[in-house]
Design a protein around this motif. Structure first.
Motif, PDB file in Angstrom:
ATOM      1  N   LEU A   1       0.819  -1.211   0.000  1.00 28.83           N
ATOM      2  CA  LEU A   1       0.000   0.000   0.000  1.00 28.83           C
ATOM      3  C   LEU A   1       0.854   1.263   0.000  1.00 28.83           C
ATOM      4  O   LEU A   1       0.542   2.239  -0.683  1.00 28.83           O
ATOM      5  N   VAL A   2       1.913   1.267   0.770  1.00 32.21           N
ATOM      6  CA  VAL A   2       2.776   2.450   0.859  1.00 32.21           C
ATOM      7  C   VAL A   2       3.501   2.688  -0.466  1.00 32.21           C
ATOM      8  O   VAL A   2       3.711   3.841  -0.861  1.00 32.21           O
ATOM      9  N   LYS A   3       3.858   1.620  -1.163  1.00 35.09           N
ATOM     10  CA  LYS A   3       4.611   1.754  -2.410  1.00 35.09           C
ATOM     11  C   LYS A   3       3.727   2.160  -3.598  1.00 35.09           C
ATOM     12  O   LYS A   3       4.233   2.644  -4.596  1.00 35.09           O
ATOM     13  N   THR A   4       2.414   1.945  -3.520  1.00 38.12           N
ATOM     14  CA  THR A   4       1.533   2.313  -4.626  1.00 38.12           C
ATOM     15  C   THR A   4       1.059   3.756  -4.469  1.00 38.12           C
ATOM     16  O   THR A   4       1.202   4.371  -3.410  1.00 38.12           O
ATOM     17  N   THR A   5       0.480   4.283  -5.525  1.00 39.16           N
ATOM     18  CA  THR A   5      -0.002   5.664  -5.517  1.00 39.16           C
ATOM     19  C   THR A   5      -1.292   5.749  -4.714  1.00 39.16           C
ATOM     20  O   THR A   5      -2.235   4.991  -4.955  1.00 39.16           O
ATOM     21  N   PHE A   6      -1.324   6.681  -3.793  1.00 45.48           N
ATOM     22  CA  PHE A   6      -2.524   6.913  -2.989  1.00 45.48           C
ATOM     23  C   PHE A   6      -3.269   8.098  -3.587  1.00 45.48           C
ATOM     24  O   PHE A   6      -2.696   9.161  -3.786  1.00 45.48           O
ATOM     25  N   VAL A   7      -4.545   7.902  -3.879  1.00 44.91           N
ATOM     26  CA  VAL A   7      -5.356   8.970  -4.453  1.00 44.91           C
ATOM     27  C   VAL A   7      -6.066   9.689  -3.309  1.00 44.91           C
ATOM     28  O   VAL A   7      -6.887   9.101  -2.607  1.00 44.91           O
ATOM     29  N   ASP A   8      -5.713  10.953  -3.125  1.00 42.85           N
ATOM     30  CA  ASP A   8      -6.377  11.753  -2.099  1.00 42.85           C
ATOM     31  C   ASP A   8      -7.705  12.260  -2.643  1.00 42.85           C
ATOM     32  O   ASP A   8      -7.739  12.936  -3.668  1.00 42.85           O
ATOM     33  N   PHE A   9      -8.775  11.922  -1.959  1.00 44.93           N
ATOM     34  CA  PHE A   9     -10.075  12.461  -2.322  1.00 44.93           C
ATOM     35  C   PHE A   9     -10.308  13.697  -1.457  1.00 44.93           C
ATOM     36  O   PHE A   9     -10.478  13.583  -0.240  1.00 44.93           O
ATOM     37  N   PRO A  10     -10.307  14.887  -2.046  1.00 40.55           N
ATOM     38  CA  PRO A  10     -10.390  16.108  -1.244  1.00 40.55           C
ATOM     39  C   PRO A  10     -11.670  16.208  -0.425  1.00 40.55           C
ATOM     40  O   PRO A  10     -11.658  16.767   0.667  1.00 40.55           O
ATOM     41  N   GLU A  11     -12.763  15.634  -0.924  1.00 39.83           N
ATOM     42  CA  GLU A  11     -14.016  15.751  -0.166  1.00 39.83           C
ATOM     43  C   GLU A  11     -13.975  14.971   1.139  1.00 39.83           C
ATOM     44  O   GLU A  11     -14.663  15.322   2.096  1.00 39.83           O
ATOM     45  N   LEU A  12     -13.139  13.930   1.218  1.00 41.90           N
ATOM     46  CA  LEU A  12     -13.023  13.188   2.467  1.00 41.90           C
ATOM     47  C   LEU A  12     -12.276  13.984   3.529  1.00 41.90           C
ATOM     48  O   LEU A  12     -12.360  13.674   4.714  1.00 41.90           O
ATOM     49  N   LEU A  13     -11.566  14.992   3.114  1.00 39.73           N
ATOM     50  CA  LEU A  13     -10.840  15.846   4.044  1.00 39.73           C
ATOM     51  C   LEU A  13     -11.555  17.169   4.269  1.00 39.73           C
ATOM     52  O   LEU A  13     -11.635  17.657   5.397  1.00 39.73           O
ATOM     53  N   VAL A  14     -12.111  17.734   3.209  1.00 42.75           N
ATOM     54  CA  VAL A  14     -12.702  19.064   3.293  1.00 42.75           C
ATOM     55  C   VAL A  14     -14.064  19.046   4.001  1.00 42.75           C
ATOM     56  O   VAL A  14     -14.340  19.907   4.840  1.00 42.75           O
ATOM     57  N   TYR A  15     -14.917  18.073   3.680  1.00 43.29           N
ATOM     58  CA  TYR A  15     -16.253  18.063   4.280  1.00 43.29           C
ATOM     59  C   TYR A  15     -16.218  17.882   5.804  1.00 43.29           C
ATOM     60  O   TYR A  15     -16.940  18.580   6.516  1.00 43.29           O
ATOM     61  N   PRO A  16     -15.387  16.981   6.360  1.00 40.86           N
ATOM     62  CA  PRO A  16     -15.286  16.949   7.824  1.00 40.86           C
ATOM     63  C   PRO A  16     -14.709  18.245   8.404  1.00 40.86           C
ATOM     64  O   PRO A  16     -15.088  18.659   9.501  1.00 40.86           O
ATOM     65  N   TRP A  17     -13.831  18.921   7.658  1.00 41.02           N
ATOM     66  CA  TRP A  17     -13.300  20.197   8.124  1.00 41.02           C
ATOM     67  C   TRP A  17     -14.401  21.251   8.150  1.00 41.02           C
ATOM     68  O   TRP A  17     -14.458  22.069   9.073  1.00 41.02           O
ATOM     69  N   TYR A  18     -15.284  21.244   7.142  1.00 44.79           N
ATOM     70  CA  TYR A  18     -16.438  22.151   7.151  1.00 44.79           C
ATOM     71  C   TYR A  18     -17.311  21.902   8.382  1.00 44.79           C
ATOM     72  O   TYR A  18     -17.779  22.840   9.019  1.00 44.79           O
ATOM     73  N   ILE A  19     -17.533  20.640   8.700  1.00 45.78           N
ATOM     74  CA  ILE A  19     -18.329  20.309   9.897  1.00 45.78           C
ATOM     75  C   ILE A  19     -17.624  20.831  11.138  1.00 45.78           C
ATOM     76  O   ILE A  19     -18.268  21.350  12.062  1.00 45.78           O
ATOM     77  N   HIS A  20     -16.296  20.723  11.177  1.00 45.83           N
ATOM     78  CA  HIS A  20     -15.506  21.247  12.301  1.00 45.83           C
ATOM     79  C   HIS A  20     -15.648  22.765  12.418  1.00 45.83           C
ATOM     80  O   HIS A  20     -15.619  23.313  13.519  1.00 45.83           O
ATOM     81  N   GLN A  21     -15.805  23.444  11.286  1.00 45.12           N
ATOM     82  CA  GLN A  21     -15.966  24.900  11.282  1.00 45.12           C
ATOM     83  C   GLN A  21     -17.387  25.332  11.645  1.00 45.12           C
ATOM     84  O   GLN A  21     -17.661  26.521  11.730  1.00 45.12           O
ATOM     85  N   GLY A  22     -18.291  24.374  11.842  1.00 43.98           N
ATOM     86  CA  GLY A  22     -19.647  24.697  12.268  1.00 43.98           C
ATOM     87  C   GLY A  22     -20.676  24.705  11.158  1.00 43.98           C
ATOM     88  O   GLY A  22     -21.839  25.012  11.408  1.00 43.98           O
ATOM     89  N   LEU A  23     -20.261  24.376   9.956  1.00 42.77           N
ATOM     90  CA  LEU A  23     -21.206  24.328   8.846  1.00 42.77           C
ATOM     91  C   LEU A  23     -21.941  22.991   8.858  1.00 42.77           C
ATOM     92  O   LEU A  23     -21.400  21.971   9.277  1.00 42.77           O
ATOM     93  N   LEU A  24     -23.176  22.989   8.396  1.00 45.18           N
ATOM     94  CA  LEU A  24     -23.958  21.767   8.326  1.00 45.18           C
ATOM     95  C   LEU A  24     -24.142  21.358   6.872  1.00 45.18           C
ATOM     96  O   LEU A  24     -24.359  22.205   6.013  1.00 45.18           O
ATOM     97  N   PRO A  25     -24.065  20.036   6.596  1.00 43.66           N
ATOM     98  CA  PRO A  25     -24.297  19.591   5.228  1.00 43.66           C
ATOM     99  C   PRO A  25     -25.700  19.984   4.753  1.00 43.66           C
ATOM    100  O   PRO A  25     -26.659  19.971   5.521  1.00 43.66           O
ATOM    101  N   TYR A  26     -25.804  20.329   3.497  1.00 44.81           N
ATOM    102  CA  TYR A  26     -27.033  20.752   2.823  1.00 44.81           C
ATOM    103  C   TYR A  26     -27.509  22.125   3.276  1.00 44.81           C
ATOM    104  O   TYR A  26     -28.421  22.677   2.703  1.00 44.81           O
TER     105      TYR A  26
END
Length: 99
Positions: A27-52
């Motif tokens: 796993l470490v030797k292969t390319t890891f695809v970062d999905f930005p929504e998996l990082l950004v959406y929880p950060w939005y929730i941390h900032q107090g925003l609600l989905p939808y």
């Protein structure tokens, strides 16, 4: 070959550990695809925003609410996203092995 159940169990766990280490190296030797929504959406929730309401989300937010406490522990960074992904993959490997 093994006469003792305890020795057999230790050998089985050792083999599982070796296989998990090989998979982790792969796993470490292969390319890891970062999905930005998996990082950004929880950060939005941390900032107090609600989905939808505070931001548009194209799918159900269950995964974001599951990732949110993990990002609170590990931090909001691509490295923590990789750690969480690799941990989920290894836990899936162990679950499949025992099933």
């Amino acid at each position: 070959m093994f006469r003792n159940k305890r020795t057999e169990r230790i050998a089985e766990l050792g083999a599982l550990f070796v296989l998990l280490c090989i998979h982790l190296v792969y796993l470490v030797k292969t390319t890891f695809v970062d999905f930005p929504e998996l990082l950004v959406y929880p950060w939005y929730i941390h900032q107090g925003l609600l989905p939808y309401r505070g931001f548009i989300i194209p799918y159900t937010p269950v995964l974001n609410y599951l990732l949110y406490p993990l990002y609170l522990i590990t931090g909001f960074s691509p490295q923590s996203e990789r750690i969480i992904a690799y941990t989920a993959i290894l836990l899936t490997d162990v679950t499949i092995y025992y099933l």
